[in-house]
Design an enzyme around this catalytic site. Structure first.
Site, PDB file in Angstrom:
ATOM      1  N   TYR A 140       0.825  -1.209   0.000  1.00 39.17           N
ATOM      2  CA  TYR A 140       0.000   0.000   0.000  1.00 39.17           C
ATOM      3  C   TYR A 140       0.864   1.265   0.000  1.00 39.17           C
ATOM      4  CZ  TYR A 140      -4.584  -2.098   0.194  1.00 39.17           C
ATOM      5  OH  TYR A 140      -5.744  -2.761  -0.147  1.00 39.17           O
ATOM      6  N   GLY A 264     -10.145  -6.080  -4.305  1.00 35.86           N
ATOM      7  CA  GLY A 264      -8.797  -6.359  -4.769  1.00 35.86           C
ATOM      8  C   GLY A 264      -8.011  -7.192  -3.770  1.00 35.86           C
ATOM      9  N   ASP A 265      -8.197  -6.918  -2.479  1.00 36.67           N
ATOM     10  CA  ASP A 265      -7.537  -7.716  -1.442  1.00 36.67           C
ATOM     11  C   ASP A 265      -8.100  -9.132  -1.411  1.00 36.67           C
ATOM     12  OD1 ASP A 265      -5.776  -5.667  -0.098  1.00 36.67           O
ATOM     13  OD2 ASP A 265      -7.706  -4.687   0.147  1.00 36.67           O
ATOM     14  N   ARG A 266      -9.415  -9.254  -1.601  1.00 34.27           N
ATOM     15  CA  ARG A 266     -10.021 -10.582  -1.652  1.00 34.27           C
ATOM     16  C   ARG A 266      -9.463 -11.381  -2.831  1.00 34.27           C
ATOM     17  NH1 ARG A 266     -12.160 -14.600   1.223  1.00 34.27           N
ATOM     18  NH2 ARG A 266     -10.133 -15.209   0.432  1.00 34.27           N
TER      19      ARG A 266
END
Length: 483
Positions: A140, A264-266
């Site tokens: 990030y 997006g993290d999933r």
């Protein structure tokens, strides 16, 4: 069945806040919406969210990140407790926090604060990277991947590494198995790579289809970064996987309206987990597309555990935000909102007939479904026979159903207050005296209607028949035929 492989997540943890309310007017002093009745929720964000997704898949997850001191860091540690193991590295400044303000489930403003950055690595963190059997880098842009870059580069030569990049972060290390930028990120990264290698190469004016752009960008990034493959995520259109040659398009199983925050993290967490289990990139991306679509369909960020519930409720207890938005849209157009409710355990012809009739009397049908805990309280410890996620999926597949919402209480009054349907439809085996929600629906001018119910259709009877062995079922049919 083999247990899911463990996963190491390296990256920048954030703390996310949502202020969710309703807005039906603009402020008198500025053309901005006035959000009222806001409820506050706090949850892990960034790499911490990706780690929680991987842990929810049944994996043993270790998160290497920088948290620092302060109230935000203490809150995040509490949220991560008993979910993932955390190895902390030094942080300068305050932990980054992101606050979204939502009206009717739609973000209208985001506030970012906290300037914290990873300040260095530790021996424990380097050892964790060196010992990992699979790694997800959730970058990030706040330095965690940068301070461990050398260790990650060595690991990428031995084990699967998935890298979810950030515009403010560094490039993935060479040998990374899979990189997962969004289409916009891939475009920006590819443009930067062109400038660095060719002084600004010629690009089209944007007239080509997006898939062609994504394929070209992925090929450039594979050459520039020296990685094995790139999966460009395309939002509701799925993802495009490239190894540098003809790309593979993995479409989403359906278009999922709703809050995509965290999708997006999933995606990255699922892909990394499947690669850790030994899957090929094609299978990993296919699974990741389906997981991200399911996540958005089930409510996205609204369904995530938050600080107000230290023992996180199961996703079944969190209403899908889409039904309220649908009801608002239909009302705004002057249409009629119909709602129907029930357990819908072992969906049968009686259920389908009821729902079809309910849809015919209005302009949309929203089905309110009891959660698993609610069904158990009403029907006993042996019910439901079908878990709520499967019941919701089957209901959504019916053409007469426009949306499905789940409630955890014994009766749906709270959900009905949110939806405010014009018509609340129930099967004819009910009487108005047995419907405690009838006065509530009438309070806003709504009507409770009873619809014909097909005789002889019962979940309890179906379950009892299914429990018989074949010989008993045959004997039962013979007795029935002889009458």
């Amino acid at each position: 069945m083999t247990a899911p492989a463990p996963l190491l997540v390296v990256g920048d943890a954030l703390l996310d806040h949502d202020l969710s309310g309703t807005a039906d007017r603009l402020a008198p002093d500025a053309p901005v919406p006035v959000v009222h009745g806001a409820r506050r929720g706090t949850r892990p964000g960034g790499a911490a969210l990706a780690a929680c997704f991987a842990a929810a898949d049944g994996r043993d997850v270790t998160l290497v990140t920088a948290l620092g001191d302060g109230e935000a860091a203490r809150t995040l540690r509490r949220l991560l407790h008993d979910r993932v193991r955390v190895i902390e590295i030094p942080l300068t400044g305050e932990l980054a926090c992101k606050t979204r303000i939502l009206a009717q489930g739609v973000p209208v403003l985001r506030l970012d604060d906290g300037d914290g950055r990873a300040a260095g690595a530790t021996d424990e963190a380097r050892e964790a990277v060196g010992a990992a059997s699979a790694i997800l880098v959730a970058d990030y842009g706040r330095g965690a991947a940068d301070v461990l870059r050398d260790a990650l580069a060595r690991a990428a030569r031995k084990v699967p590494v998935v890298w979810d990049p950030h515009p403010r972060g560094g490039p993935p290390v060479k040998g990374t198995r899979l990189v997962t930028p969004s289409a916009a990120e891939a475009r920006a990264f590819a443009a930067h790579a062109e400038e660095a290698t060719a002084g600004g190469g010629a690009r089209s004016d944007g007239a080509r289809p997006e898939l062609h752009h994504a394929a070209e960008d992925a090929r450039k990034l594979i050459r520039s970064w020296g990685v094995n493959s790139v999966a460009v995520t395309l939002g509701p259109d799925g993802a495009l996987l490239s190894h540098g040659d003809a790309p593979l398009l993995v479409p989403a199983p359906h278009r999922a309206p709703g809050d995509a925050c965290g999708a997006g993290d999933r995606f990255a967490a699922t892909a990394a987990g499947l690669l850790a289990d030994g899957a090929l990139p094609e299978k990993a991306v296919h699974g990741a597309v389906h997981a991200a679509t399911r996540y958005v369909t089930d409510g996205g960020a609204a369904g995530l555990p938050h600080d107000q519930d230290p023992d996180p409720p199961a996703p079944e207890a969190v209403p899908h935000p889409e039904p309220a938005l649908l009801a608002d849209r239909v009302r705004t157009r002057g249409g009629t909102v119909v709602a129907a409710g029930g357990c819908f355990d072992l969906l049968h012809a009686g259920h389908v007939a009821l729902l079809q009739e309910a849809r015919r009397i209005g302009d949309c049908l929203i089905v309110c479904v009891n959660s698993d805990a609610s069904v158990r309280r009403r029907k006993g410890a042996t019910r439901p026979l079908v878990p709520v996620a499967d019941r919701v999926r089957v209901l959504r597949a019916l053409s007469c159903v426009d949306a499905v919402a789940v409630f955890d209480e014994d009766t749906p009054e709270r959900l009905l207050k949110e939806l405010r349907p014009h018509i609340w439809a129930k099967g004819g085996d009910y009487a108005l005296a047995r419907l405690p929600e009838a006065p509530l629906v009438g309070s806003w001018g709504g009507e409770v209607v009873l619809l014909p119910y097909l005789d002889g259709r019962s979940t309890t009877e179906l379950a009892a028949k299914a429990a018989l062995d074949p010989a008993e079922r045959s004997a039962g049919r013979a007795r029935t035929a002889g009458r």
